[in-house]
Design an enzyme around this catalytic site. Structure first.
Site, PDB file in Angstrom:
ATOM      1  N   LYS A 166       0.822  -1.222   0.000  1.00  0.00           N
ATOM      2  CA  LYS A 166       0.000   0.000   0.000  1.00  0.00           C
ATOM      3  C   LYS A 166       0.854   1.270   0.000  1.00  0.00           C
ATOM      4  O   LYS A 166       0.378   2.334  -0.363  1.00  0.00           O
ATOM      5  CB  LYS A 166      -0.965  -0.034   1.173  1.00  0.00           C
ATOM      6  CG  LYS A 166      -1.998  -1.143   0.993  1.00  0.00           C
ATOM      7  CD  LYS A 166      -3.129  -1.071   1.973  1.00  0.00           C
ATOM      8  CE  LYS A 166      -4.202  -2.108   1.646  1.00  0.00           C
ATOM      9  NZ  LYS A 166      -3.758  -3.498   1.951  1.00  0.00           N
TER      10      LYS A 166
HETATM   11  C1  LIG Z   1      -4.380  -4.585   1.361  1.00  0.00           C
HETATM   12  C2  LIG Z   1      -3.614  -5.822   1.270  1.00  0.00           C
HETATM   13  C3  LIG Z   1      -4.012  -6.881   0.412  1.00  0.00           C
HETATM   14  C4  LIG Z   1      -5.273  -6.818  -0.413  1.00  0.00           C
HETATM   15  O1  LIG Z   1      -5.146  -5.910  -1.505  1.00  0.00           O
HETATM   16  P1  LIG Z   1      -6.450  -5.367  -2.259  1.00  0.00           P
HETATM   17  O2  LIG Z   1      -5.976  -4.277  -3.160  1.00  0.00           O
HETATM   18  O3  LIG Z   1      -7.353  -4.843  -1.176  1.00  0.00           O
HETATM   19  O4  LIG Z   1      -7.050  -6.502  -3.011  1.00  0.00           O
HETATM   20  C5  LIG Z   1      -3.193  -8.007   0.334  1.00  0.00           C
HETATM   21  N1  LIG Z   1      -2.080  -8.111   1.087  1.00  0.00           N
HETATM   22  C6  LIG Z   1      -1.673  -7.131   1.923  1.00  0.00           C
HETATM   23  C7  LIG Z   1      -0.432  -7.326   2.724  1.00  0.00           C
HETATM   24  C8  LIG Z   1      -2.411  -5.947   2.042  1.00  0.00           C
HETATM   25  O5  LIG Z   1      -2.004  -4.978   2.883  1.00  0.00           O
END
Ligand SMILES: *Cc1c(COP(=O)(O)O)cnc(C)c1O
Length: 453
Positions: A110
């Protein structure tokens, strides 16, 4: 480039406004009016560094930002990553690669979007002279990535609510040990749902929202999806030529934002053959892609908490493309789904998608297995990707978090706890959190007292 809402009742807008807007006023999500074919640029782009690549990509989308501003914002965003490649591709064997997306400040993917979003917000504040107060609820990764995107930025306060006993200890430290005085983590005596309800309540108070210029950091901001497109390109350029014939990207999925970005990149000319939606035991998307039935269930906490989601907020963007831009259909399906908690598609095209799922027991077994086979340690989210790989294809696994963020599960699976210097440093820092009851009034008062207008 202009941006349109999936529900069709919002005037088209430019990039800067779309980023500032977040959710479209008609309740829909914003998307580029078209996905241009960018493949003519790929030969040249293959030689660029990550920030240069990001800038080149965004020059097609952030068309209302001056080129030097875009360059500066992008450079700053990826300067905080601790790997020279930013998103390095690691070879596990001849047909299995891991795209490491955990080299940013909070060690999860993120950061790619939220570092950039923070720098775009900063530019907006500089231009309008209007401070922003960011308010959000988190069960972990989004909150810490948002905090680290906005840390110390002039004109921004950030209030993040989280359930007091509902986030991993290291995740809490990432939010509450920053030492920055514009960061206000709030440990709520309640569940994640309570936190979300309070945030919704406060955003519903229009007087408060306007007076404090409240802004959300949710996963639906356009800039988040667009920023994530870039690392699919970066992965491709790092793949050996002979591995590019039949490529499947395998993506640990919760809100469908990460995988959607890859799919959009495919529409923009990258020859990815297929995507695998990897879910944990919260498998609504697995069921959708297997059967065409989209049906909510209750969320069960798992080893991969950032994927503990039932209703994927980015799904509406996919739906818009799936229904060929018919905004009335999108609205009808979304309303139907909201009213009944389920929707069955008569013809659900999954031409370039398939799905897999992993229970907590699978996750532990996979972590041990991957460690034994490759000497490589994956985190519980990334582990879900290995549930059902196709040996006929080159698999590019999106490694979404650093394993050191989840010491307990790793201890259980392989008997050791990986470490990361950024996390070790946190353990020595003082924790500054604001403990509050699950009450919108208390938190409203806290915001009013904290922000000096
Ligand atoms: C947010 C997150 C996900 C999921 O990603 P999306 O874009 O919501 O599908 C998977 N793994 C980790 C470590 C995350 O922080």
């Amino acid at each position: 480039m202009r941006y349109l809402s999936t529900r069709g009742a919002t005037e088209p807008m430019g990039f800067t406004e779309a980023v500032a807007t977040g959710l479209a006023p008609d309740g829909g999500l914003l998307l580029p009016e078209k996905l241009p074919d960018l493949s003519e640029h790929f030969d040249r782009w293959a030689r660029l560094t990550y920030p240069e690549l990001c800038e080149a990509f965004f020059s097609h989308f952030a068309t209302d930002l001056p080129a030097d501003v875009l360059r500066d914002r992008v450079r700053r965003s990826y300067a905080s990553f601790d790997h020279p490649k930013v998103a390095p591709l690691t070879r596990l064997d001849a047909h299995t690669y891991a795209l490491e997306l955990f080299h940013g400040p909070t060690l999860a993917f993120k950061d790619f979007a939220l570092q950039l979003l923070g720098n775009l917000y900063e530019e907006q504040i500089r231009r309008t002279g209007k401070p922003i107060n960011v308010l959000g609820a988190t069960s972990g990764d989004t909150g810490s990535a948002a905090i680290h995107g906005l840390l110390g930025k002039e004109g921004v306060n950030i209030f993040i609510l989280y359930p007091r006993n509902g986030v991993a200890p290291l995740q809490e430290r990432q939010m509450a040990c920053t030492g920055a005085d514009n960061v206000h983590p709030i440990a709520v005596d309640g569940t994640f749902d309570d936190c979300q309800a309070i945030v919704k309540d406060l955003f519903g108070d229009l007087e408060l929202k306007q007076r404090f210029n409240l802004s959300a950091i949710n996963s639906i901001n356009l800039a988040r999806v667009m920023a994530q497109c870039v690392y699919y390109l970066a992965a491709w350029f790092q793949l050996p030529e002979q591995a590019r014939q039949r490529v499947e990207f395998v993506v640990p999925t919760g809100n469908f934002g990460n995988i959607l970005a890859g799919w959009m990149m495919q529409k923009m000319g990258l020859s990815i053959e297929r995507f695998c939606v990897a879910t944990n035991q919260n498998d609504i998307l697995y069921r959708l892609f297997e059967t065409g039935r989209y049906e909510v269930d209750t969320v069960q906490p798992s080893h991969a908490p950032s994927m503990d989601i039932q209703v994927a907020s980015n799904f509406e963007r996919f739906l818009y493309f799936h229904e060929n831009g018919d905004t009335d259909r999108v609205k009808e399906i979304m309303q139907n789904f909201k009213a009944h908690g389920r929707y069955t598609f008569e013809s659900f095209q999954r031409d370039t998608f398939r799905a897999s799922r992993a229970t907590d027991a699978d996750i532990e077994r996979i972590i041990a297995d991957v460690y034994q086979r490759y000497g490589y340690i994956v985190d519980p989210h990334t582990a879900t990707s290995f549930a059902d790989l196709d040996p006929e294809m080159t698999s590019v696994i999106l490694s979404t978090a650093h394993p050191a963020k989840f010491p307990d599960t790793l201890q259980q699976a392989i008997g050791t706890e990986p470490t990361a210097p950024a996390l070790e440093a946190l353990k020595a820092r003082e924790l500054h959190r604001n403990e509050m009851p699950a009450s919108a009034d208390t938190i409203r008062t806290f915001i009013e007292q904290t922000v000096r207008l």
